[in-house]
Design a protein around this motif. Structure first.
Motif, PDB file in Angstrom:
ATOM      1  N   LYS A   2       0.939  -1.272  -0.111  1.00  0.00           N
ATOM      2  CA  LYS A   2      -0.073  -0.121   0.017  1.00  0.00           C
ATOM      3  C   LYS A   2       0.762   1.262   0.107  1.00  0.00           C
ATOM      4  CE  LYS A   2      -3.883  -2.212   2.295  1.00  0.00           C
ATOM      5  NZ  LYS A   2      -4.767  -1.912   3.441  1.00  0.00           N
ATOM      6  N   GLU A   3       0.344   2.242  -0.556  1.00  0.00           N
ATOM      7  CA  GLU A   3       1.010   3.580  -0.791  1.00  0.00           C
ATOM      8  C   GLU A   3       1.297   4.242   0.486  1.00  0.00           C
ATOM      9  OE1 GLU A   3      -1.124   5.828  -3.773  1.00  0.00           O
ATOM     10  OE2 GLU A   3      -0.406   4.511  -5.397  1.00  0.00           O
ATOM     11  N   SER A   4       0.347   4.245   1.408  1.00  0.00           N
ATOM     12  CA  SER A   4       0.426   4.762   2.797  1.00  0.00           C
ATOM     13  C   SER A   4       1.613   4.162   3.494  1.00  0.00           C
ATOM     14  CB  SER A   4      -1.072   4.709   3.390  1.00  0.00           C
ATOM     15  OG  SER A   4      -1.178   3.384   3.625  1.00  0.00           O
ATOM     16  N   ILE A   6       4.091   2.477   2.431  1.00  0.00           N
ATOM     17  CA  ILE A   6       5.472   2.880   1.856  1.00  0.00           C
ATOM     18  C   ILE A   6       5.820   4.344   2.166  1.00  0.00           C
ATOM     19  CG2 ILE A   6       6.515   3.652  -0.262  1.00  0.00           C
ATOM     20  CD1 ILE A   6       5.342   1.039  -1.942  1.00  0.00           C
ATOM     21  N   ALA A   7       4.966   5.224   2.142  1.00  0.00           N
ATOM     22  CA  ALA A   7       5.066   6.759   2.657  1.00  0.00           C
ATOM     23  C   ALA A   7       5.418   6.708   3.984  1.00  0.00           C
ATOM     24  CB  ALA A   7       3.763   7.486   2.462  1.00  0.00           C
ATOM     25  N   VAL A  22       5.635   9.617  -2.899  1.00  0.00           N
ATOM     26  CA  VAL A  22       4.485   8.817  -2.855  1.00  0.00           C
ATOM     27  C   VAL A  22       3.207   9.208  -2.639  1.00  0.00           C
ATOM     28  CG1 VAL A  22       3.680   6.568  -1.632  1.00  0.00           C
ATOM     29  CG2 VAL A  22       6.203   6.865  -2.209  1.00  0.00           C
ATOM     30  N   ASP A  23       3.198  10.272  -1.749  1.00  0.00           N
ATOM     31  CA  ASP A  23       2.049  10.904  -1.325  1.00  0.00           C
ATOM     32  C   ASP A  23       1.337  11.751  -2.585  1.00  0.00           C
ATOM     33  OD1 ASP A  23       1.825   9.957   1.183  1.00  0.00           O
ATOM     34  OD2 ASP A  23       2.811  11.764   2.254  1.00  0.00           O
ATOM     35  N   GLY A  26       1.666   8.528  -6.042  1.00  0.00           N
ATOM     36  CA  GLY A  26       1.375   7.065  -5.508  1.00  0.00           C
ATOM     37  C   GLY A  26       2.558   6.353  -6.065  1.00  0.00           C
ATOM     38  N   VAL A  27       2.175   4.953  -6.327  1.00  0.00           N
ATOM     39  CA  VAL A  27       3.633   4.023  -6.665  1.00  0.00           C
ATOM     40  C   VAL A  27       3.083   3.124  -7.635  1.00  0.00           C
ATOM     41  CG1 VAL A  27       4.786   2.309  -5.581  1.00  0.00           C
ATOM     42  CG2 VAL A  27       4.436   4.473  -4.356  1.00  0.00           C
ATOM     43  N   ALA A  85       7.885   6.426  -8.076  1.00  0.00           N
ATOM     44  CA  ALA A  85       7.024   7.139  -7.478  1.00  0.00           C
ATOM     45  C   ALA A  85       7.153   8.750  -8.340  1.00  0.00           C
ATOM     46  CB  ALA A  85       7.235   7.431  -5.906  1.00  0.00           C
TER      47      ALA A  85
END
Length: 112
Positions: A2-4, A6-7, A22-23, A26-27, A85
């Motif tokens: 999930k992007e959250s 990774i961030a 990433v925020d 996205g990825v 990203a």
């Protein structure tokens, strides 16, 4: 991945530029795989020796940090993610359990 996640992990690792990318963008996962931790350590130990032989302090520092992260891994396998990203190409090295990212290396690009 999930992007959250990774961030937040990028932020925890002090990679604020990656977390912001990433925020914002996205990825995109370009490649995903798994490798034995012992094999990865062996590869990076060889890279460290080569960097030290060339007196390349920046590469030696990066590789030493990666080796430290891999030596601290809880599992015997490491999950590899090559992601994009925005304009950033990044390698993420994570625990197979998915609970943490051990290290992230920005391969190229920047949005700043």
């Amino acid at each position: 991945m999930k992007e959250s996640f990774i961030a937040s992990e990028a932020g925890r690792l002090g990679m604020d530029e990656l977390a912001a990318a990433v925020d914002e963008y996205g990825v995109i996962v370009l490649h995903e795989g798994t490798v034995a931790c012992e094999q990865l350590i062996h590869v990076f130990e060889s890279r460290l020796r080569r960097a030290e032989a060339r007196s390349d302090r920046d590469v030696a520092r990066l590789v030493a940090n990666l080796l430290s992260a891999f030596n601290g891994a809880q599992s015997s396998e490491i999950k590899l993610f090559h992601v994009q990203a925005g304009k950033m190409n990044v390698m993420l090295y994570g625990e197979v359990s998915g609970e943490s990212i051990l290290a992230a290396v920005i391969l190229s690009g920047s949005d700043s």
